[in-house]
Design an enzyme around this catalytic site. Structure first.
Site: not given
Ligand code: IMP
Ligand code: MG
Length: 185
Positions: A112-113, A140
């Site tokens: 995601d981020t 994403k």
């Molecule tokens: P990051 O923002 O890339 O560090 O993502 C962190 C974590 O947030 C991911 O590994 C997921 O477990 C959770 N996450 C991010 N986007 C979603 C979503 O759309 N639904 C559910 N969990 C999410």
């Protein structure tokens, strides 16, 4: 398995959800990712590292398609989007397997981020592996805060909150075999 045979997702469970990807599409993507990984790691002994909790279903589907000498371990990190663009993160559950000299494949549910994947990869690289690659079933890219290279990438998703196939909302919905978008409350 045909729809309807597994009766856990009745209307009460999915009433606030809109279908995004069905299980057949997801499984076809897991097949495709497994084929690439199988080719690239042929003759190697990779350590497959799942990020808890979200990756547990994808990881289980993926490793059962790999005909490789491999081991499985898990890490859990918490990332905080701080005021600095890099954010901050903490390893909540460390690895229990030595990583020195290993070919490590990180398996993520969703990037995601990018903060969590970035955190896990930096944590692993400090332990002296031969290589570290990243596989994520969902991505994403519009939400990225830190650049992350996804070596094996499944579905690119729009900027929506999704649940199912391991992903949760307040720890619910992880068990759903399909991917759903959460409707706004
Ligand atoms: P990051 O923002 O890339 O560090 O993502 C962190 C974590 O947030 C991911 O590994 C997921 O477990 C959770 N996450 C991010 N986007 C979603 C979503 O759309 N639904 C559910 N969990 C999410
Ligand atoms: Mg995750």
């Amino acid at each position: 398995m045909a729809h309807g045979e597994d009766a856990v997702e009745g209307p009460s469970v999915t009433s606030r959800l809109r279908p995004l990807l069905d299980r057949e599409k997801i499984q076809a993507m897991v097949d495709a990712l497994a084929r690439q990984i199988q080719q690239d790691y042929m003759g190697k002994n990779p350590l497959i590292v799942g990020t808890l909790k979200g990756s547990f279903i994808f990881l289980a589907d993926l490793v059962r398609r790999l005909d490789l000498q491999l081991q499985v371990d898990f890490v859990m990190v918490q990332s905080y989007a701080g005021t600095r663009s890099t954010g901050r993160c903490r390893v909540v559950l460390p690895l229990s397997t030595p990583v020195q000299g290993r070919d490590v494949l990180v398996v993520e549910d969703i990037v995601d981020t990018g903060l969590s994947a970035d955190c896990v990869i930096k944590y692993l690289k400090r332990k002296g592996p031969s290589s570290v690659r990243l596989c994520a079933i969902f991505d994403k890219p519009a939400r990225r805060k830190v650049p992350v290279h996804v070596d094996y990438r499944g579905f690119e998703l729009p900027d929506e909150f999704v649940v199912g196939y391991g992903l949760d909302c307040d720890q619910s919905y992880r068990h759903l075999p399909d991917l759903w978008a959460m409707e706004e409350k």
